[in-house]
Every structure is written in C-alpha cells, then in structure tokens.
Scaffold this motif. Structure first.
Motif, PDB file in Angstrom:
ATOM      1  N   ALA A  59       2.153  -3.073  16.572  1.00 54.69           N
ATOM      2  CA  ALA A  59       0.945  -2.354  15.516  1.00 54.69           C
ATOM      3  C   ALA A  59       0.419  -3.407  14.558  1.00 54.69           C
ATOM      4  CB  ALA A  59       1.679  -1.173  15.059  1.00 54.69           C
ATOM      5  N   HIS A  60      -0.799  -3.061  14.079  1.00 54.49           N
ATOM      6  CA  HIS A  60      -1.384  -4.031  13.037  1.00 54.49           C
ATOM      7  C   HIS A  60      -1.216  -3.554  12.003  1.00 54.49           C
ATOM      8  CE1 HIS A  60      -4.140  -4.676  16.022  1.00 54.49           C
ATOM      9  NE2 HIS A  60      -4.268  -3.903  17.030  1.00 54.49           N
ATOM     10  N   ARG A  61      -1.182  -4.558  10.790  1.00 57.11           N
ATOM     11  CA  ARG A  61      -0.787  -4.822   9.760  1.00 57.11           C
ATOM     12  C   ARG A  61      -1.810  -3.468   8.670  1.00 57.11           C
ATOM     13  NH1 ARG A  61       4.476  -5.888  10.146  1.00 57.11           N
ATOM     14  NH2 ARG A  61       5.522  -4.688  11.554  1.00 57.11           N
ATOM     15  N   VAL A  62      -1.176  -3.585   7.819  1.00 56.38           N
ATOM     16  CA  VAL A  62      -2.626  -3.592   6.812  1.00 56.38           C
ATOM     17  C   VAL A  62      -2.077  -3.374   5.415  1.00 56.38           C
ATOM     18  CG1 VAL A  62      -2.159  -1.620   6.416  1.00 56.38           C
ATOM     19  CG2 VAL A  62      -4.593  -1.929   6.561  1.00 56.38           C
ATOM     20  N   LYS A  63      -3.414  -3.829   4.447  1.00 52.18           N
ATOM     21  CA  LYS A  63      -2.253  -3.262   3.520  1.00 52.18           C
ATOM     22  C   LYS A  63      -2.336  -2.540   2.409  1.00 52.18           C
ATOM     23  CE  LYS A  63      -5.158  -5.928   0.179  1.00 52.18           C
ATOM     24  NZ  LYS A  63      -5.798  -6.273  -0.563  1.00 52.18           N
ATOM     25  N   GLU A  64      -1.538  -2.528   1.591  1.00 48.60           N
ATOM     26  CA  GLU A  64      -1.544  -1.045   0.560  1.00 48.60           C
ATOM     27  C   GLU A  64      -2.672  -0.835   0.126  1.00 48.60           C
ATOM     28  OE1 GLU A  64       0.580  -3.791   0.123  1.00 48.60           O
ATOM     29  OE2 GLU A  64       2.265  -3.458   0.922  1.00 48.60           O
ATOM     30  N   TYR A  65      -3.167   0.840  -0.101  1.00 47.59           N
ATOM     31  CA  TYR A  65      -3.942   1.373  -0.914  1.00 47.59           C
ATOM     32  C   TYR A  65      -3.821   0.880  -2.127  1.00 47.59           C
ATOM     33  CZ  TYR A  65      -7.479   4.264  -2.617  1.00 47.59           C
ATOM     34  OH  TYR A  65      -8.356   4.800  -3.171  1.00 47.59           O
ATOM     35  N   ASN A  66      -5.264  -0.410  -2.464  1.00 46.48           N
ATOM     36  CA  ASN A  66      -4.544  -0.029  -4.753  1.00 46.48           C
ATOM     37  C   ASN A  66      -6.494   0.075  -4.824  1.00 46.48           C
ATOM     38  OD1 ASN A  66      -4.615  -1.205  -6.757  1.00 46.48           O
ATOM     39  ND2 ASN A  66      -3.630  -2.905  -6.797  1.00 46.48           N
ATOM     40  N   CYS A  67      -6.812   1.138  -4.035  1.00 47.86           N
ATOM     41  CA  CYS A  67      -8.977   1.373  -5.129  1.00 47.86           C
ATOM     42  C   CYS A  67      -9.571   0.415  -4.132  1.00 47.86           C
ATOM     43  CB  CYS A  67      -8.422   2.290  -5.739  1.00 47.86           C
ATOM     44  SG  CYS A  67      -7.500   3.382  -6.752  1.00 47.86           S
ATOM     45  N   GLY A  68      -8.739  -0.503  -3.301  1.00 43.97           N
ATOM     46  CA  GLY A  68      -9.602  -1.517  -2.694  1.00 43.97           C
ATOM     47  C   GLY A  68      -9.680  -2.721  -3.521  1.00 43.97           C
ATOM     48  N   GLU A  69      -8.817  -3.140  -4.952  1.00 41.07           N
ATOM     49  CA  GLU A  69      -8.621  -3.808  -5.483  1.00 41.07           C
ATOM     50  C   GLU A  69      -8.380  -5.063  -4.535  1.00 41.07           C
ATOM     51  OE1 GLU A  69      -9.724  -4.820  -8.748  1.00 41.07           O
ATOM     52  OE2 GLU A  69     -11.138  -2.569  -8.807  1.00 41.07           O
ATOM     53  N   LYS A  70      -8.359  -6.277  -5.234  1.00 40.96           N
ATOM     54  CA  LYS A  70      -7.344  -7.245  -4.488  1.00 40.96           C
ATOM     55  C   LYS A  70      -5.833  -7.746  -5.253  1.00 40.96           C
ATOM     56  CE  LYS A  70     -10.966 -10.294  -1.814  1.00 40.96           C
ATOM     57  NZ  LYS A  70     -11.054  -8.761  -1.591  1.00 40.96           N
ATOM     58  N   GLU A  71      -6.430  -7.189  -6.636  1.00 38.39           N
ATOM     59  CA  GLU A  71      -4.958  -7.647  -7.143  1.00 38.39           C
ATOM     60  C   GLU A  71      -3.511  -7.240  -6.891  1.00 38.39           C
ATOM     61  OE1 GLU A  71      -8.085  -7.590 -10.074  1.00 38.39           O
ATOM     62  OE2 GLU A  71      -6.558  -6.226  -9.864  1.00 38.39           O
ATOM     63  N   GLU A  72      -2.172  -7.732  -6.663  1.00 40.27           N
ATOM     64  CA  GLU A  72      -1.444  -7.575  -5.812  1.00 40.27           C
ATOM     65  C   GLU A  72      -0.689  -6.246  -7.196  1.00 40.27           C
ATOM     66  OE1 GLU A  72       0.992 -10.609  -4.117  1.00 40.27           O
ATOM     67  OE2 GLU A  72       2.099  -9.151  -4.916  1.00 40.27           O
ATOM     68  N   ALA A  73      -0.006  -5.410  -6.742  1.00 36.32           N
ATOM     69  CA  ALA A  73       0.944  -4.339  -7.730  1.00 36.32           C
ATOM     70  C   ALA A  73       1.619  -4.706  -8.008  1.00 36.32           C
ATOM     71  CB  ALA A  73       0.933  -3.233  -6.489  1.00 36.32           C
ATOM     72  N   VAL A  74       2.557  -4.210  -9.521  1.00 32.28           N
ATOM     73  CA  VAL A  74       3.296  -4.648 -10.120  1.00 32.28           C
ATOM     74  C   VAL A  74       3.752  -3.449 -10.579  1.00 32.28           C
ATOM     75  CG1 VAL A  74       4.254  -5.164 -12.460  1.00 32.28           C
ATOM     76  CG2 VAL A  74       2.107  -7.244 -11.404  1.00 32.28           C
ATOM     77  N   LEU A  75       5.320  -3.636  -9.733  1.00 33.19           N
ATOM     78  CA  LEU A  75       5.635  -2.138 -10.126  1.00 33.19           C
ATOM     79  C   LEU A  75       7.222  -2.252 -11.460  1.00 33.19           C
ATOM     80  CD1 LEU A  75       5.886  -1.835  -6.570  1.00 33.19           C
ATOM     81  CD2 LEU A  75       4.687  -0.641  -7.877  1.00 33.19           C
ATOM     82  N   ASN A  76       7.317  -1.244 -11.583  1.00 29.32           N
ATOM     83  CA  ASN A  76       8.763  -1.516 -12.649  1.00 29.32           C
ATOM     84  C   ASN A  76       9.726   0.154 -12.241  1.00 29.32           C
ATOM     85  OD1 ASN A  76       8.922  -3.761 -13.831  1.00 29.32           O
ATOM     86  ND2 ASN A  76       7.566  -3.425 -15.515  1.00 29.32           N
TER      87      ASN A  76
END
Lengths: 177, 586, 274
Positions: free
Chosen positions: B538-555
């Motif tokens: 299966a092809h891999r894809v990025k997570e959806y972040n409204c098209g932004e390139k920054e990585e999500a910071v989760l807490n």
C-alpha cells in the motif's frame, strides 16, 4: 467492474487558492437545496483522503501554492481536478499581477476548466458532470508528472502567453490512456 | 507444615541475600521466588478447609519485644527528624499498647488461621510479589547504591514478603498490629531508600499517615478486649453485637488508611518517588491489598447500616479518585490514583457482603494485582531505559520499543475490557448493585458513582495512550531499542498469567463461552494482524494537516478539577467517615 | 437460523437504513436527495480507490473497529446480556480511538479525545438502562426483555434519556462534536481513505442498526409498537438534526450528566419504590 460506480458517488474537496470567494459561494450554492448536488451522490468532504474531485477556485497565490500541491498529492487515485472560475483557469482579472500565479495548471494537472466570473452554479454542475466522465476513464496508477507548460516563444522580446499552454493531448503521447 | 515454610522462608532468604555476591544473589533470588510461588500453589492443592495453629507462648513474648522495639524506633525517628506528627503518633501508640497490655486477658482462638482468603492472598503476595522482586534485580543495577545497599534492597523486599505472608495468616489482632506496623516500617525504609530530600520527606509522611492506622487498630483492640473480652478476629466476628460495633469501625478506619482512601491518599501519591519496584510491590500490587483483605475479613460482622455506608463511601472514593486522576501528568500518579480508586471499589464490594459481591471483590483483588504490577514494571522500563517520567515527554515510543507499548496497552486493556478479570469483577459488581437497588436508594447512588468512576477510568487509561501509541512513520524501524532480558521475561510472565486468567474464568463459567471467547479473539487478532499484514504494497501518505508542512505537536489532554471541587471531595469524605462513627453510636 | 441470517445481513440493512435516512433528511430540507442505494454506490467507489494508508496499525485497527461492532450487533440480535453488550460496545469504540491515536495527526487526536469524552455522556445512561430492564424483568438478558410486554410506560423517563443517547451515537446535531465535519474534519475518521474508510463507513451503518435494536427493546414483544416507535424516533432524530446547531463538548457533557442522567436516575428510583 467497479468503474461505473465512480461517477455515482463523487466526493468533492473544495479548496480556495486565493480566490475572492465569489466562486466559492457559487460552489456552496450548488450544494444548497436549490441546485442540490447531493442528488448525484456528491458530498463535500473536507478531507483529501476521502475525495475524488478537487474543486479549486482562485488564481494561485504565493502562500497557497504549496498547500495546493500537498492536498493534491494526499488524494488517492483516481482523481480529477476541476478549475472553477476564470481566475483558476488563466488568472482571470488578476492575470500577470505580482502576487498570483495565473491559474492552477502550472502546479497540478487540470481536467476540466469551468470559466466564469463568478462561474454560475449550472455551469459548475455541468463541469462536475463532465469531470465524472473523465474520472471513469482514469486508472488507479499514480498520474505521471507531465509538463504543463512548454517554453515561451519570444517574438521581439514579447512573450505570447497564449502559445505557452500545451494543448490537451499534446505531449501526452507517452501516456497509456 | 506448608504454611510454616511460607512464613519462615522469606526471612531466611532475606538474610542470605544480604551477604551474597552479585551473580549468586541473582541466581538465589530467582530460585527463592520460584520456590515461594510453588509453595503457595501447593497450598491450593492441599489445603481444602480452614486451618488453625497455635504458637508457643515464647513467641508471644518475642512479638511483644519486637513490637516495643518497633514503636520506640518510630518515636526515635520522629524525634531525630523533628517531625512532630510521627513522634506524637508513635507516643500515642506506645500509650495505647501499654493500655492493651495492662488490660490484658481476653480469649483468642488460634494464632494462625488460614482460610480461602489467606490462600488467595498467598498467591498474590508470592507470585506477583516474587515477579516484582526478580524485576528489581535488574532495576537496582543501574541505581547508585553500593553493593551492600543493593543487596539490602532485595533483602528488605523478601522481608516484606515474609511479613505479608504472616499478616494474612494471623487471627490474633495483636500480632496483626505488629505486622501492620512492620509493613509501615518497610514502606518507610523503601520510600526513603534513595536518601534525597524529597524521598525522606515523603517517607516521613507515609510513616505518620500509616501510624494513624496503627492507632486505629490499637483502639479497636482495646475496645475488643474491654467489651468483647477477645483479641481474635474470628471470635470478635462470631460474638459481634450489632449495637456495639466500634471495634469494627476502628479496624475499617485502619483499612482505609492502608488503602489510601481519600482523605488519606497523600501518602500513596508521595510514595511514588520511590524506586519503581517499591511502587509496584508496596503501593499497588501487594501491601495496599491489606485494605480490601481486612474488609473481607470483617464483612460478616457489619450491620446493614455499616455495610451500606462503607459501600457508599467506597464507590464515592472510586468516583472521586478517578476524577482527580484525569488532571495528572506524572505517569506514576495516574496509576497511583487509579489504584486508590479500584481499592476503594474492592472495599465497597467486600462490605456489601453478598456472595456475588465477595467473589467480585476477590477476582478484582487478584487480577488488579497482576495488571497494576505489569503497568508499573513498564513504568520502570520507561524510567530506566528511556528516562521518561511524565506522559507528555513520551514521543514516538512505538518506534523505539513496540514491545513496551504492547505491554502498556495490554495492561490498560486488562483493566477495562472484556474478557479480562478486572472487567469481570466490575461486571459482577454492577450486577450486585442492581440486585440491591430495590432494598435501598443507597444502591442507586453506589451504582451511579461506579458507572461514572468506571467510565472515568476508561477515559484515563486510553487518554494516556495519546502519546504512547503514536507511530511516527518518519522514524522507521532502525530506531528500535532492545530492552533488558529480565524486564522482558517478567513482563511476559505477568501477561501470560493475565491470559491464564481468561482461561480460568472460562472454566469457572463466570460468563457464557461466546462472551469470553469473542472479545479474547478480537483483542488477540490485533497484534497478530499487525505482524502478518504489514501492508507493504500500500502506498503511504502524510497525515492531513490542512496541507501545511509543519509536523503536528501532540499533547495529552487534561481534565482539570478546580481546587474548590477538590476541597469539597475531602470534606465529603471526612463527613462520611464521621458518619460511620455516628451511625454506629446510634 | 433467521438470526444468523440477520447477523450476516446487518451491514446491508444498516446501509439501506442510512441511505433512506439521507433521502428523508434531504426531503426535510426541501431538496431531492441521493438515490436510496447511495451508501452502496459509495462503498463500491471506495473499494475502487488506490490504497493510501498512513501506517498499518491505523488501517488495521479501523477494520477491527468494524469487526468488533459487528460482534456487538451479533450479540444483540442473539439476545445476550445487555450490560455485557454495553461494555463490549465500549471495546469497539476503543478500537477506533486507538486507531486514531496511532497517527501523528492533530485532527485525529482531537476527534479521538472527544470520542472518549462522549463516553462519559452515554455510558452511565446505558448502564442504567440495563439495570432498569433488570428490575422490570428480573434478568439482564435481552431475550427476556423481548419476551415480555412493553415497558414503555414505566420506563418513560429512561426512554427520553435514551433519545439523547440515540442522537449522540448516530453522530447527529446537536451532539456531533466528536465527528464535527466542518470543525475537525471528521475527527477520528480523518486519516482513513479508500478501502479502510469503507470499513469505518460501514461501522457507522452498524451503529445505526445497534442503536435502533436497543430502541426496539422498549417495545418488548409488541411488534406494532416497535415499528411505531422506530418511525417516530427516526423522524424526530432527523428533525432535530436538521434544526439544531452543534453543542460544544463541555456543554454536551453537562447536558447529558445534568438532564439525561437525572431523568434516568429518577426513573430508576420510581421503578424501585413506586
């Protein structure tokens, strides 16, 4: 076998690449009870991973062009791109301005161009229906990148932009479908 | 005969381990633990009815001697560390003990009394406690202690196992008091083992709060000697007079102190600065199980008012502790508060006294010990191998160590989901409450508190997984870190025991077969699928972040309890405890 | 035998129900709406998409969510222990929550945390529902409930509380904060695509089947009353969905714990002492 169901359930992703919102309003009007796109099974998902039709408005501004391409890549094949409004097709009234990129076909391959400023809902529905016909013919292979613009011919230092765009089908000879 | 082995052996082991070299110590510890586990299992086979033994009179004098020494040591600690609470409580204990000895007399039944509750506790103490002792062999290697101090750690743990074995076998309240205070001593020593400022302070706090329990037991003993003329649990329960239940109430207060019910929870939360095996063995798996154990023993003696009041109090603390845990970030505090919640729940069920409730409480005790031990072991691994204490610091643990993540998820799942033991206990609890609703509206309040508390606990466990379960695909598999063999084996041992629990409940027909098999299959398929179907194509894809390139910071989310609500909870619990006394007096 | 058939066809029934609901909702909004079998066209189209996954854990846990929910529906149809079914349903929801937590996506985590919070809202009510049926019928078993006459009269407040739960579980306004399409782009479902989104989509159909099966319990053995209840609640749910705006999470929990739980507790008190 599943191909004929592609046009029965098209889910759209609507993106505003710097538009004045006129065409956006018309698109949302299509989804309202008067024009009712949902009778074709169309749902406006906000999620590229779950949509087939990429409805874009607006001449691409500096800040929206990266996100435009990001969203396009996150959509799974088969997908079609519908450029809604004159700005999206060629730049419209903002053509040649310093802050816009004259349309989205510099960045992503477009399948249907819907002109108008703002494009009327009937025209948009027409464009979506045409896009469905194109969608039926697409494969699940990732679309090969193709040149969207050829070199500009310069006559006496003046560039004629009308000569720049590739005709549909030109330079496509290597594609299988 | 078997029991004598179980009682004396751990003390001998403790002595042997202190002086051994490193390799000898490790081999001997594993051998001793396996020996103790086998002996406790043999008990199940050979002992079918309650047994009573008497100890020769010399032992009683010996115990008096140890008791006096212990209380004087507490007094000395209080004076030396200038802690008025410790000193004054130790002094009052000395006075009360003197009074008890002065009143004297009373008749007792046997000194040692082994019934089914004791057998169940033997399993918990020796098997779960034993596994934790083996785990601590590897854990203390990386601590900054000298060789003798490291051996001393293992020795104190064995000493503690011996004390616990004795404690659950005795019928004599005076000996019970001695052993209760010995567990307090172990707690004090082990919490303060690292000898830094925070540890010493928390050790002193644990000392004085547990001494309140000691005072309560002595008061109960005094009253029992004066009014019932007995110093034995069995005779007290047999001759109980429903109009004079004060001894029972004092013993219940001691149970609440040991089980860190609100308002006594501060000592348990403070004890989390101790080395992780201490947190595992003393403060979740083994020592705090004394609380529901005592309530189980006393439940035939409770009047209707008392059992309903304790049930209401227990479920209230269950609800309140789960609510408080939702605002914590320190991983050990989260587990500590959930222990407090489940212990109070067990006490509520034990107080209820119906056959189903007592079975539910016993099942909860055994399986909670297994699950919490597993979780604390993983916390120790996180502390030693990855240097993580707070949940919000955990990043991409799934890429570094999928095995630890599996154990943590398994531990949490075994505390909330079918077909595991804790779920079965909770389910039977709900059935007991439902059965009693038509007798008294107290059962409705208890049901409501339990439903809310149980859903808060579920949210608590799975919200912690926010940071633990994230699989960052950018890191790839090359980042995996191997964890030490001892850690792996002990965690697998506990997980296999939990799995065996499923088989046991299937065999005991606590549920229909499909009800146990289907969720077991569903849960078991997941790790299987993840190893087989890695979906390479299966092809891999990025997570959806409204098209932004920054990585999500989760807490992780917090659900903050306002201080006003916390004060109300403490006040309410004090009111409950006061009403126990009032109700019994009327 | 017929129960096995029902269990196997549960997703299909759910799909037809979901499609019918889209038509009803559209007609309420004075428009035409999609064809009745639209969910199945969606399903075929989704199967035909390129498989794009974020990570295998995420995709496979989504499938497990669907399978677990199917198991829950199977237990309900076979007439098992209602209290147990409530907790098994919790397992199914937790699979989705775990799936959402395994990707590094903000919307996914937001949705999963909200999904966890909604459990505070509906679990106590479902537990009290089971206890109420226990008091009425002497056993937690669904078979006993279906064999006895309808308890709607004595369980009326609980029925009202259950309506709140229906609205929440079907992810409809005003209690759809966990899905919140315009706000958090679908919440826990945001990173699913193609075939794996199909499984989550079918899980929604199964949720419909589950909730309406629980609703039919209020009708006992009276089939006509059951059909009537189903029709009325179906229309009511869609009417409220079309007419209300979304409520924030804190308010959602306060509404449920304040109003719905009080109604349920009142009903239980009444059952025991009146």
């Amino acid at each position: 076998m599943f191909k004929k169901f592609r046009k029965k359930s098209p889910w759209i992703l609507h993106y505003n690449a710097g538009s004045c919102n006129g065409c956006d309003i018309e698109i949302l009007a299509c989804l309202s009870p008067k024009y009712d796109l949902e009778r074709f099974g169309v749902i406006n998902t906000g999620n590229p991973k779950q949509s087939d039709i990429f409805l874009v408005t607006g001449p691409v501004t500096f800040r929206s062009r990266e996100r435009l391409v990001e969203l396009y890549t996150q959509m799974p094949e088969p997908k079609v791109v519908v450029a809604v409004g004159s700005c999206t097709c060629t730049g419209g009234v903002f053509r040649d301005m310093y802050n816009v990129e004259d349309g989205i076909d510099r960045y992503i391959p477009v399948d249907v161009y819907v002109p108008g400023c703002a494009a009327s809902p009937e025209l948009i529905i027409d464009g979506v229906v045409k896009a469905l016909e194109v969608l039926e013919k697409k494969t699940k292979a990732i679309e090969k990148p193709r040149k969207l613009f050829k070199e500009a011919l310069s006559k006496e230092g003046i560039v004629d932009r009308r000569e720049c765009a590739l005709k549909v089908g030109e330079d496509d000879a290597k594609d299988t479908e | 005969m078997l029991t004598q082995i179980l009682l004396i052996a751990p003390f001998l082991f403790a002595l042997v381990v202190v002086f051994a070299g490193v390799r000898l110590r490790n081999i001997l510890t594993v051998a001793f633990v396996i020996f103790l586990a086998c002996v406790s299992l043999l008990h199940l086979l050979f002992i079918n009815e309650p047994l009573g033994y008497d100890l020769p009179h010399e032992f009683h004098t010996l115990f008096f001697f140890f008791d006096a020494l212990l209380l004087l040591y507490f007094l000395y600690v209080g004076i030396a560390k200038k802690d008025t609470l410790v000193a004054s409580l130790a002094a009052s204990q000395i006075v009360l003990y003197g009074a008890v000895k002065f009143v004297g007399g009373g008749e007792g039944s046997h000194d040692l009394f082994i019934d089914n509750t004791s057998l169940m506790m033997y399993l918990i103490i020796n098997i779960v406690g034993g596994i934790i002792v083996v785990y601590s062999l590897k854990y203390i290697e990386s601590e900054e202690f000298g060789r003798l101090k490291k051996n001393g750690f293992i020795a104190v743990l064995f000493f503690f196992l011996g004390v616990m074995n004795f404690l659950v076998s005795t019928d004599n309240i005076e000996i019970f008091f001695l052993l209760f205070e010995l567990t307090t001593l172990c707690s004090y020593i082990l919490i303060g083992y690292r000898k830094d400022a925070v540890a010493t302070q928390n050790a002193l706090r644990a000392l004085w709060m547990n001494q309140i329990g000691g005072v309560a037991i002595l008061s109960a003993l005094l009253l029992a000697l004066v009014s019932y003329k007995t110093f034995s649990f069995e005779l007290l329960i047999a001759n109980i007079d429903a109009t004079y239940l004060f001894p029972v109430v004092f013993l219940l207060i001691a149970a609440f102190v040991k089980g860190a019910a609100i308002p006594f929870e501060k000592w348990l939360l403070g004890a989390m600065v101790a080395p992780t095996p201490v947190s595992a063995i003393l403060h979740s798996a083994t020592m705090v199980k004394i609380a529901p154990f005592m309530v189980l023993k006393l439940s035939p003696a409770m009047s209707v008012f008392l059992s309903e009041a304790v049930m209401l109090f227990g479920t209230f603390v269950f609800f309140a502790a789960s609510l408080l845990a939702l605002s914590k970030n320190y991983f050990k505090e989260i587990l500590g508060l959930s222990t407090i919640a489940l212990l109070s729940f067990m006490m509520a069920l034990a107080a209820l006294g119906t056959q189903e409730a007592i079975l539910a409480a016993s099942i909860l005790m055994v399986f909670h010990a297994l699950s919490k031990a597993l979780l604390f072991l993983q916390l120790g691994i996180l502390e030693k191998e990855f240097h993580l204490k707070y949940v919000n610091d955990i990043e991409s643990l799934m890429s570094y160590s999928p095995l630890v993540v599996f154990f943590i998820v398994f531990g949490f799942a075994s505390l909330t989901l079918p077909p595991f033991g804790v779920f079965i206990g909770k389910f039977m609890a709900f059935e007991s409450f439902a059965a009693g609703i038509q007798e008294s509206p107290v059962f409705l309040a208890a049901l409501l508190f339990s439903a809310l508390g149980s859903v808060f606990l579920t949210i608590l466990y799975f919200k912690v997984l926010t940071k633990v379960f994230v699989r960052d695909m950018r890191l790839g598999t090359s980042k995996t870190k191997e964890i030490a063999t001892t850690y792996k084996y002990t965690s697998w041992a506990l997980s296999i025991l939990l799995g065996a629990g499923i088989v046991w409940s299937l065999e005991r027909q606590l549920f229909g077969m499909w009800e146990i098999v289907i969720p077991a299959l569903l849960i078991a398929i997941v790790p299987l699928l993840l190893f087989v179907f890695i979906l390479k194509n299966a092809h891999r894809v990025k997570e959806y972040n409204c098209g932004e390139k920054e990585e999500a910071v989760l807490n992780m989310y917090y659900l903050h309890t306002p201080p006003a609500l916390q004060k109300i909870i403490v006040v309410l619990s004090l009111v409950f405890l006061g009403s126990l006394f009032l109700g019994v007096a009327l | 035998m017929s129960e096995i058939l029902l269990i196997l066809l549960a997703p299909v029934i759910g799909g037809v129900l979901y499609g019918f609901e889209r038509v009803v909702r559209a007609r309420m909004q004075n428009r035409q709406g999609p064809p009745l079998l639209q969910p199945f066209y969606d399903m075929m189209k989704l199967i035909d998409k390129q498989t794009l996954i974020v990570n295998p854990t995420h995709a496979l846990l989504g499938v497990m969510h669907f399978v677990a929910l199917w198991a829950v529906v199977a237990f309900t149809i076979m007439g098992g222990n209602l209290l147990y079914i409530v907790f098994l349903h919790l397992l199914a929801s937790l699979f989705l929550v775990l799936a959402a937590f395994s990707v590094k996506s903000i919307f996914s985590h937001l949705g999963a945390n909200r999904e966890l919070l909604t459990m505070i809202a509906y679990e106590p009510i479902l537990v009290m529902l089971s206890v109420a049926f226990y008091i009425q019928n002497g056993s937690f078993s669904i078979e006993a409930v279906r064999a006895n006459p309808s308890a709607l009269g004595s369980l009326f407040f609980l029925f009202l509380a259950f309506l709140f739960v229906v609205q929440l579980k079907l992810k409809k306004s005003p209690f759809d904060a966990a899905k919140a399409h315009q706000e958090i782009v679908g919440g826990a479902e945001v990173e699913f695509s193609g075939l794996f989104f199909e499984f989550v989509y079918m899980a929604l159909w199964l949720e419909y089947v589950f909730v309406y099966l629980l609703l039919l319990l209020f009708a006992g053995n009276n089939v006509l009353l059951g059909a009537l209840l189903f029709g009325v609640v179906f229309l009511l749910v869609n009417l409220v969905d079309n007419a209300t705006a979304r409520v924030r999470m804190e308010h959602l929990i306060k509404i449920f714990l304040g109003i719905a739980v009080s109604l349920a507790a009142l009903n239980l008190l009444g059952l025991s002492y009146v």
